[in-house]
Motif scaffolding. Structure first.
Motif, PDB file in Angstrom:
ATOM      1  N   SER A  84       6.428   4.806  -3.057  1.00 35.80           N
ATOM      2  CA  SER A  84       5.061   4.762  -3.577  1.00 35.80           C
ATOM      3  C   SER A  84       4.841   5.922  -4.531  1.00 35.80           C
ATOM      4  N   GLU A  86       1.913   7.173  -4.717  1.00 34.40           N
ATOM      5  CA  GLU A  86       0.812   7.908  -4.107  1.00 34.40           C
ATOM      6  C   GLU A  86       1.330   9.200  -3.463  1.00 34.40           C
ATOM      7  N   THR A  90      -1.321   9.811   1.958  1.00 36.97           N
ATOM      8  CA  THR A  90      -2.230   8.747   1.529  1.00 36.97           C
ATOM      9  C   THR A  90      -2.144   7.570   2.498  1.00 36.97           C
ATOM     10  N   ILE A  92      -2.328   3.664   2.834  1.00 30.02           N
ATOM     11  CA  ILE A  92      -2.224   2.469   2.004  1.00 30.02           C
ATOM     12  C   ILE A  92      -2.326   1.249   2.914  1.00 30.02           C
ATOM     13  N   ASP A  94      -1.838  -2.585   3.174  1.00 33.39           N
ATOM     14  CA  ASP A  94      -1.194  -3.764   2.589  1.00 33.39           C
ATOM     15  C   ASP A  94      -1.834  -4.981   3.252  1.00 33.39           C
ATOM     16  N   TYR A 101       0.093   1.860   5.915  1.00 35.57           N
ATOM     17  CA  TYR A 101       1.112   2.894   5.742  1.00 35.57           C
ATOM     18  C   TYR A 101       0.442   4.255   5.575  1.00 35.57           C
ATOM     19  N   THR A 103       1.748   7.603   3.952  1.00 33.66           N
ATOM     20  CA  THR A 103       2.907   8.075   3.203  1.00 33.66           C
ATOM     21  C   THR A 103       3.373   9.437   3.706  1.00 33.66           C
ATOM     22  N   THR A 126      -9.301   2.237  -4.567  1.00 29.40           N
ATOM     23  CA  THR A 126      -9.157   3.527  -3.908  1.00 29.40           C
ATOM     24  C   THR A 126     -10.499   4.023  -3.379  1.00 29.40           C
ATOM     25  N   VAL A 223      -5.903   3.688  -0.218  1.00 25.96           N
ATOM     26  CA  VAL A 223      -5.677   2.679  -1.244  1.00 25.96           C
ATOM     27  C   VAL A 223      -5.559   1.337  -0.540  1.00 25.96           C
ATOM     28  N   LEU A 225      -4.541  -2.514  -1.049  1.00 27.66           N
ATOM     29  CA  LEU A 225      -3.805  -3.415  -1.926  1.00 27.66           C
ATOM     30  C   LEU A 225      -4.139  -4.854  -1.594  1.00 27.66           C
TER      31      LEU A 225
END
Length: 230
Positions: A84, A86, A90, A92, A94, A101, A103, A126, A223, A225
């Motif tokens: 990623s 990012e 962060t 994330i 999905d 996730y 990170t 975001t 974030v 997605l």
């Protein structure tokens, strides 16, 4: 990208109409991710996962162990390779694949299985985790109470506990200083992980939301997605 005003209003409207609850929803399987729970005669569940999802008797409201036979093993918490752009730390989400996730350094991430809203997360982009709460109160929106009068006793909030839809912990998602009305929160209904059942919030097994809660500070970047982004 930041959430647009139209996206924010749509998210707020969806959540206000339904709230973070699944009592009246039916699970929808994750696309491409068949629900394959362990059977009693099936493979032995590794000890590391039995420990990971063991009972938590020292919590304010003792949390029972998860029956992992009712959870697809792909959604067990685990460190995975993850590429990623990012920064480390962060969150994330999905959405299509029902994963969250966090990170980490070295091209890795802590991955958690999640449940999402029946219509999918209503926005992508975001935001940030403005603040966190242990054993939060849940207040059903007025629109929900109008449809479900049995919720009237909770108009001013439901006390924390295992039956509370927000579970053991909640992370409150803001765009700048504006509340999106969405939350990342725990759930005692671990068998719904990997499905679309909540009203828009992202739900984790209680043991997993406690783990995530302990790893992320306020103002953590998030974030979300959607579709081809994931």
């Amino acid at each position: 990208m930041l959430l647009s005003r139209r996206q924010l209003l749509a998210a707020a409207s969806a959540s206000l109409l339904a709230g973070c609850t699944t009592r009246y929803a039916q699970p929808i399987p994750s696309p491409g991710m068949p629900y394959e729970p362990y059977q009693p005669s099936g493979p032995r569940i590794p000890e590391e996962y039995l420990r990971m999802y063991a009972a938590m008797p020292n919590e304010r409201f003792p949390i029972p162990a998860v029956d992992l036979r009712k959870v697809n093993p792909i959604y067990y918490r685990q460190v995975v390779p993850y590429s990623s752009n990012e920064p480390t730390g962060t969150i994330i989400v999905d959405t299509p694949n029902r994963f969250l996730y966090l990170t980490m350094e070295g091209g890795r991430a802590m991955r958690y299985g999640v449940g999402i809203g029946r219509a999918g997360f209503a926005w992508g982009g975001t935001a940030r985790i403005a603040y966190k709460r242990e054993w939060p109160r849940w207040t059903p929106p007025a629109e929900m109470i109008a449809r479900q009068p049995e919720l009237e006793p909770y108009r001013n909030g439901m006390e924390p506990g295992l039956a509370n839809p927000l579970g053991a912990r909640a992370l409150y998602i803001f765009e700048g200083n504006r509340d999106t009305i969405y939350r990342i929160h725990g759930s005692a209904e671990y068998w719904t992980i990997g499905t679309a059942v909540s009203s828009g919030c992202v739900r984790l097994i209680n043991q997993d939301i406690i783990d995530l809660y302990n790893r992320v500070p306020n103002d953590t970047r998030i974030v979300v997605l959607q579709g081809a982004q994931a």
